[in-house]
Scaffold this active site. Structure first.
Site, PDB file in Angstrom:
ATOM      1  N   GLY A  49     -15.577  15.921 -30.048  1.00  0.00           N
ATOM      2  CA  GLY A  49     -14.038  16.528 -30.413  1.00  0.00           C
ATOM      3  C   GLY A  49     -13.396  15.498 -29.669  1.00  0.00           C
ATOM      4  N   GLN A  54      -5.247  13.188 -26.068  1.00  0.00           N
ATOM      5  CA  GLN A  54      -6.335  12.421 -25.270  1.00  0.00           C
ATOM      6  C   GLN A  54      -6.391  11.052 -25.662  1.00  0.00           C
ATOM      7  OE1 GLN A  54      -9.560  15.334 -26.406  1.00  0.00           O
ATOM      8  NE2 GLN A  54     -10.268  14.593 -24.629  1.00  0.00           N
ATOM      9  N   CYS A  91     -15.548  16.716 -20.987  1.00  0.00           N
ATOM     10  CA  CYS A  91     -14.263  16.461 -21.738  1.00  0.00           C
ATOM     11  C   CYS A  91     -14.297  14.881 -21.463  1.00  0.00           C
ATOM     12  CB  CYS A  91     -13.088  17.388 -21.214  1.00  0.00           C
ATOM     13  SG  CYS A  91     -11.611  16.504 -21.854  1.00  0.00           S
ATOM     14  N   LEU A  92     -14.073  14.167 -22.697  1.00  0.00           N
ATOM     15  CA  LEU A  92     -13.927  12.748 -22.538  1.00  0.00           C
ATOM     16  C   LEU A  92     -12.676  12.261 -21.429  1.00  0.00           C
ATOM     17  CD1 LEU A  92     -14.641  11.880 -26.214  1.00  0.00           C
ATOM     18  CD2 LEU A  92     -15.966  11.540 -24.382  1.00  0.00           C
ATOM     19  N   HIS A 133     -11.694  24.352 -27.583  1.00  0.00           N
ATOM     20  CA  HIS A 133     -11.561  23.155 -26.577  1.00  0.00           C
ATOM     21  C   HIS A 133     -10.310  22.161 -26.901  1.00  0.00           C
ATOM     22  CE1 HIS A 133     -13.266  20.267 -23.163  1.00  0.00           C
ATOM     23  NE2 HIS A 133     -12.399  19.560 -23.997  1.00  0.00           N
ATOM     24  N   GLU A 134     -10.614  21.830 -28.106  1.00  0.00           N
ATOM     25  CA  GLU A 134      -9.663  20.876 -28.750  1.00  0.00           C
ATOM     26  C   GLU A 134      -8.286  21.391 -29.004  1.00  0.00           C
ATOM     27  OE1 GLU A 134     -10.376  17.755 -28.340  1.00  0.00           O
ATOM     28  OE2 GLU A 134     -12.477  18.169 -27.994  1.00  0.00           O
ATOM     29  N   HIS A 137      -6.441  21.549 -25.906  1.00  0.00           N
ATOM     30  CA  HIS A 137      -5.755  20.189 -25.507  1.00  0.00           C
ATOM     31  C   HIS A 137      -4.337  20.275 -26.086  1.00  0.00           C
ATOM     32  CE1 HIS A 137      -8.439  17.769 -23.353  1.00  0.00           C
ATOM     33  NE2 HIS A 137      -9.388  17.839 -24.017  1.00  0.00           N
TER      34      HIS A 137
END
Length: 154
Positions: A49, A54, A91-92, A133-134, A137
């Site tokens: 995701g 991000q 997480c990226l 999660h996304e 963000h």
């Protein structure tokens, strides 16, 4: 399509990760390009995701692919939650860190597609976790804010 730089915690421009993203008022060719770029960036980074903040863009756009379907969502919102599950998340934008996070076991998400079509997604398991999660963000919330325990390394 283009791969964009993923903003990581500690970068000079990381404030975008803590901001509430703005709704998309109109789906333009620029929004559609952002979504294509985010998709390519997510796949290149081997993530499941990615949210627009991000990649440094404070708009309510996410892409998610947990292996069964690609979801490209504009202005997503969770309209129902059920149950509770603890699971491992990374997480990226926070490389090398993971944590144990309690999330709803299933969710109902409403959003727009890049074509402007309204969709409802009923999700459980990894897809429910990734969507939550996304969407977090988009509200400036990182998984480390919700984690019961945080670990470094693999």
């Amino acid at each position: 399509m283009a791969v964009r730089k993923i903003v990581t915690l500690g970068d000079s421009g990381d404030k975008v990760l803590r901001e509430k993203a703005q709704p998309v008022d109109k789906i333009t060719p620029q929004i559609q390009k952002l979504i294509r770029d985010m998709t390519e960036t997510m796949y290149r980074a081997q993530g499941v995701g990615l949210a627009a903040p991000q990649v440094g863009v404070s708009l309510r756009v996410i892409v998610v692919d947990t292996g069964s379907n690609l979801y490209q969502l504009i202005n997503p919102e969770i309209v129902a939650r059920e149950g509770e599950e603890k699971g491992r998340e990374g997480c990226l934008s926070i490389p090398g860190v993971w944590g144990e996070v309690v999330r709803a076991a299933s969710v109902l998400v409403r959003a727009l597609t890049p074509e402007g079509r309204e969709v409802s997604i009923e999700a459980d398991g990894l897809l429910a976790r990734a969507l939550q999660h996304e969407i977090d963000h988009l509200d400036g919330i990182l998984f480390i804010d919700r984690a019961e325990k945080v670990y470094e390394g693999q």
